[in-house]
Design a protein around this motif. Structure first.
Motif, PDB file in Angstrom:
ATOM      1  N   TRP A 136       0.826  -1.206   0.000  1.00 25.38           N
ATOM      2  CA  TRP A 136       0.000   0.000   0.000  1.00 25.38           C
ATOM      3  C   TRP A 136       0.859   1.254   0.000  1.00 25.38           C
ATOM      4  CZ3 TRP A 136      -4.253   2.254  -1.268  1.00 25.38           C
ATOM      5  CH2 TRP A 136      -4.522   3.543  -0.792  1.00 25.38           C
ATOM      6  N   ALA A 137       1.944   1.265   0.760  1.00 27.31           N
ATOM      7  CA  ALA A 137       2.789   2.454   0.859  1.00 27.31           C
ATOM      8  C   ALA A 137       3.302   2.873  -0.512  1.00 27.31           C
ATOM      9  CB  ALA A 137       3.950   2.198   1.814  1.00 27.31           C
ATOM     10  N   LEU A 138       3.751   1.911  -1.295  1.00 25.75           N
ATOM     11  CA  LEU A 138       4.245   2.233  -2.637  1.00 25.75           C
ATOM     12  C   LEU A 138       3.097   2.676  -3.536  1.00 25.75           C
ATOM     13  CD1 LEU A 138       6.427   2.414  -4.752  1.00 25.75           C
ATOM     14  CD2 LEU A 138       6.151  -0.049  -5.174  1.00 25.75           C
ATOM     15  N   GLN A 139       1.991   1.952  -3.465  1.00 24.79           N
ATOM     16  CA  GLN A 139       0.829   2.317  -4.276  1.00 24.79           C
ATOM     17  C   GLN A 139       0.366   3.726  -3.929  1.00 24.79           C
ATOM     18  OE1 GLN A 139      -2.437  -0.491  -3.894  1.00 24.79           O
ATOM     19  NE2 GLN A 139      -3.938   1.010  -4.590  1.00 24.79           N
ATOM     20  N   TYR A 140       0.361   4.037  -2.656  1.00 23.44           N
ATOM     21  CA  TYR A 140      -0.065   5.360  -2.200  1.00 23.44           C
ATOM     22  C   TYR A 140       0.878   6.451  -2.690  1.00 23.44           C
ATOM     23  CZ  TYR A 140      -1.054   9.263   0.894  1.00 23.44           C
ATOM     24  OH  TYR A 140      -1.349  10.515   1.380  1.00 23.44           O
ATOM     25  N   ALA A 141       2.172   6.237  -2.523  1.00 19.71           N
ATOM     26  CA  ALA A 141       3.155   7.244  -2.941  1.00 19.71           C
ATOM     27  C   ALA A 141       3.055   7.516  -4.438  1.00 19.71           C
ATOM     28  CB  ALA A 141       4.564   6.787  -2.573  1.00 19.71           C
ATOM     29  N   GLU A 142       2.877   6.467  -5.224  1.00 19.22           N
ATOM     30  CA  GLU A 142       2.759   6.633  -6.674  1.00 19.22           C
ATOM     31  C   GLU A 142       1.490   7.399  -7.037  1.00 19.22           C
ATOM     32  OE1 GLU A 142       5.261   2.735  -8.281  1.00 19.22           O
ATOM     33  OE2 GLU A 142       3.103   2.543  -7.904  1.00 19.22           O
ATOM     34  N   ALA A 143       0.382   7.072  -6.373  1.00 19.61           N
ATOM     35  CA  ALA A 143      -0.881   7.762  -6.655  1.00 19.61           C
ATOM     36  C   ALA A 143      -0.801   9.224  -6.241  1.00 19.61           C
ATOM     37  CB  ALA A 143      -2.034   7.061  -5.926  1.00 19.61           C
ATOM     38  N   LEU A 144      -0.161   9.492  -5.119  1.00 15.65           N
ATOM     39  CA  LEU A 144      -0.017  10.858  -4.630  1.00 15.65           C
ATOM     40  C   LEU A 144       0.790  11.702  -5.613  1.00 15.65           C
ATOM     41  CD1 LEU A 144      -0.767  12.433  -1.993  1.00 15.65           C
ATOM     42  CD2 LEU A 144       1.527  11.883  -1.170  1.00 15.65           C
ATOM     43  N   GLU A 145       1.873  11.145  -6.104  1.00 17.68           N
ATOM     44  CA  GLU A 145       2.730  11.879  -7.036  1.00 17.68           C
ATOM     45  C   GLU A 145       2.060  12.042  -8.399  1.00 17.68           C
ATOM     46  OE1 GLU A 145       6.665  10.102  -6.997  1.00 17.68           O
ATOM     47  OE2 GLU A 145       6.562   9.939  -4.811  1.00 17.68           O
ATOM     48  N   ALA A 146       1.287  11.044  -8.800  1.00 21.62           N
ATOM     49  CA  ALA A 146       0.594  11.131 -10.089  1.00 21.62           C
ATOM     50  C   ALA A 146      -0.435  12.251 -10.096  1.00 21.62           C
ATOM     51  CB  ALA A 146      -0.085   9.800 -10.403  1.00 21.62           C
ATOM     52  N   ASP A 147      -1.000  12.545  -8.912  1.00 22.07           N
ATOM     53  CA  ASP A 147      -1.998  13.616  -8.814  1.00 22.07           C
ATOM     54  C   ASP A 147      -1.352  14.995  -8.936  1.00 22.07           C
ATOM     55  OD1 ASP A 147      -4.782  14.317  -8.399  1.00 22.07           O
ATOM     56  OD2 ASP A 147      -4.152  15.104  -6.461  1.00 22.07           O
ATOM     57  N   GLY A 148      -0.054  15.073  -8.694  1.00 27.59           N
ATOM     58  CA  GLY A 148       0.671  16.316  -8.926  1.00 27.59           C
ATOM     59  C   GLY A 148       0.711  17.303  -7.784  1.00 27.59           C
ATOM     60  N   ARG A 149       0.060  16.983  -6.664  1.00 22.91           N
ATOM     61  CA  ARG A 149       0.043  17.934  -5.553  1.00 22.91           C
ATOM     62  C   ARG A 149       1.240  17.740  -4.618  1.00 22.91           C
ATOM     63  NH1 ARG A 149      -6.100  18.439  -2.991  1.00 22.91           N
ATOM     64  NH2 ARG A 149      -7.032  19.673  -4.660  1.00 22.91           N
ATOM     65  N   PHE A 150       1.501  16.503  -4.239  1.00 25.88           N
ATOM     66  CA  PHE A 150       2.428  16.250  -3.150  1.00 25.88           C
ATOM     67  C   PHE A 150       3.271  15.007  -3.380  1.00 25.88           C
ATOM     68  CE2 PHE A 150      -1.370  18.097  -1.045  1.00 25.88           C
ATOM     69  CZ  PHE A 150      -0.792  19.228  -0.491  1.00 25.88           C
ATOM     70  N   LYS A 151       4.363  14.925  -2.618  1.00 28.80           N
ATOM     71  CA  LYS A 151       4.978  13.672  -2.216  1.00 28.80           C
ATOM     72  C   LYS A 151       4.664  13.511  -0.730  1.00 28.80           C
ATOM     73  CE  LYS A 151       8.719  13.861  -5.617  1.00 28.80           C
ATOM     74  NZ  LYS A 151      10.199  13.918  -5.836  1.00 28.80           N
TER      75      LYS A 151
END
Length: 299
Positions: A136-151
């Motif tokens: 989940w941590a990796l999936q979350y980090a990738e989704a967060l970065e793909a959205d363009g707002r945050f790491k």
């Protein structure tokens, strides 16, 4: 001495804590005690002790003065403000943006304000302390970065459930109680950040919604109930939670954007993120949102 300090704090805030727990409202729909008005709504984002100097664990310079201005505005326009919504940042200790969730290569906790990228997780620079959360941590980090707002940003532990830091700053709480008694209406408390698996800067939805948790999805009941109102937004912090709450509110706004009001001196930036706050305020002006000060605001 520590015991005396703790007892003093509990004496000052204990009643407030039980008051808040008795009036929390999770769905974003006005609770019993008053019909849902469509006039003027004041939305106060995360006005909690932990965001206030001098003792808040994530203190925002200027927050004390911001809150005093908000409380004065609430008193001054008490008879014209028809609805008050207060979001409360609400965390467990093992939230994904807290240090204890993570370990580095030497099995140490990351320091507050550390940024963790998807690449950091892939190369082993950081990993969840509980290895069952690795996928989940990796999936979350990738989704967060793909959205363009945050790491992922690691924050000091703040607004932990049951702590003094989670409670509303006392000056504002007193003004909220005065408003409730005067208007015979209940302040609506909306909790944000309860799910350990995702960050929730916006009071309206998580940065990465979790499929099995409706509380992380867009709070459409709240947004729809605000559409016929003039909505005044303030709180903490201008760089983060006020910023992204207002962006999400504006994204689904169906009326005149001038009916969305940002109190520019009713919120301040987290240190180091002043550019984000300035960009946010400029974007709101460009979008037609009304940007004014607490003193200049008129109903």
């Amino acid at each position: 001495r520590q015991m005396c300090i703790r007892d003093s704090i509990n004496a000052e805030y204990g009643v407030q804590w039980f008051y808040l727990m008795a009036t929390y409202h999770l769905t974003g729909v006005p609770p019993p005690g008053g019909s849902e008005p469509a006039g003027l709504a004041l939305v106060i984002i995360d006005p909690q002790v932990d965001f206030h100097p001098p003792s808040g664990s994530l203190a925002v310079p200027g927050a004390v003065e911001d809150t005093e201005r908000i409380a004065e505005l609430l008193d001054r326009h008490q008879d014209k403000i028809d609805r008050v919504v207060v979001s409360l940042d609400t965390h467990h200790v093992l939230h994904i943006a807290n240090p204890g969730y993570w370990r580095d290569r030497e099995h140490h906790w990351p320091a507050p304000f550390t940024t963790i990228s998807a690449e950091d997780i892939k190369n082993g620079s950081f990993h969840p302390a509980d290895e069952s959360n690795a996928s989940w941590a990796l999936q979350y980090a990738e989704a967060l970065e793909a959205d363009g707002r945050f790491k992922i940003c690691i924050w000091p532990e703040h607004c932990l459930i049951g702590t003094v830091g989670h409670t509303v700053q006392p000056v504002l709480l007193a003004a909220l109680e005065r408003w409730a008694h005067a208007r015979l209406r209940t302040v609506e408390y909306v909790l944000k950040g309860l799910n350990n698996r995702t960050e929730m800067y916006s009071a309206l939805k998580a940065e990465v919604p979790v499929q099995d948790d409706p509380g992380t999805q867009l709070n459409t009941k709240l947004t729809r109930s605000l559409h016929d109102s003039t909505v005044v937004v303030c709180g903490q912090a201008k760089s983060h939670c006020v910023n992204y709450t207002m962006r999400d509110l504006l994204a689904g706004w169906e009326g005149d954007p001038a009916r969305l009001v940002l109190l520019s001196d009713g919120c301040s930036a987290v240190p180091g993120f002043e550019a984000s706050a300035n960009e946010f305020e400029a974007d709101m002006k460009a979008a037609g949102v009304t940007v004014t000060t607490c003193a200049d605001f008129s109903c």
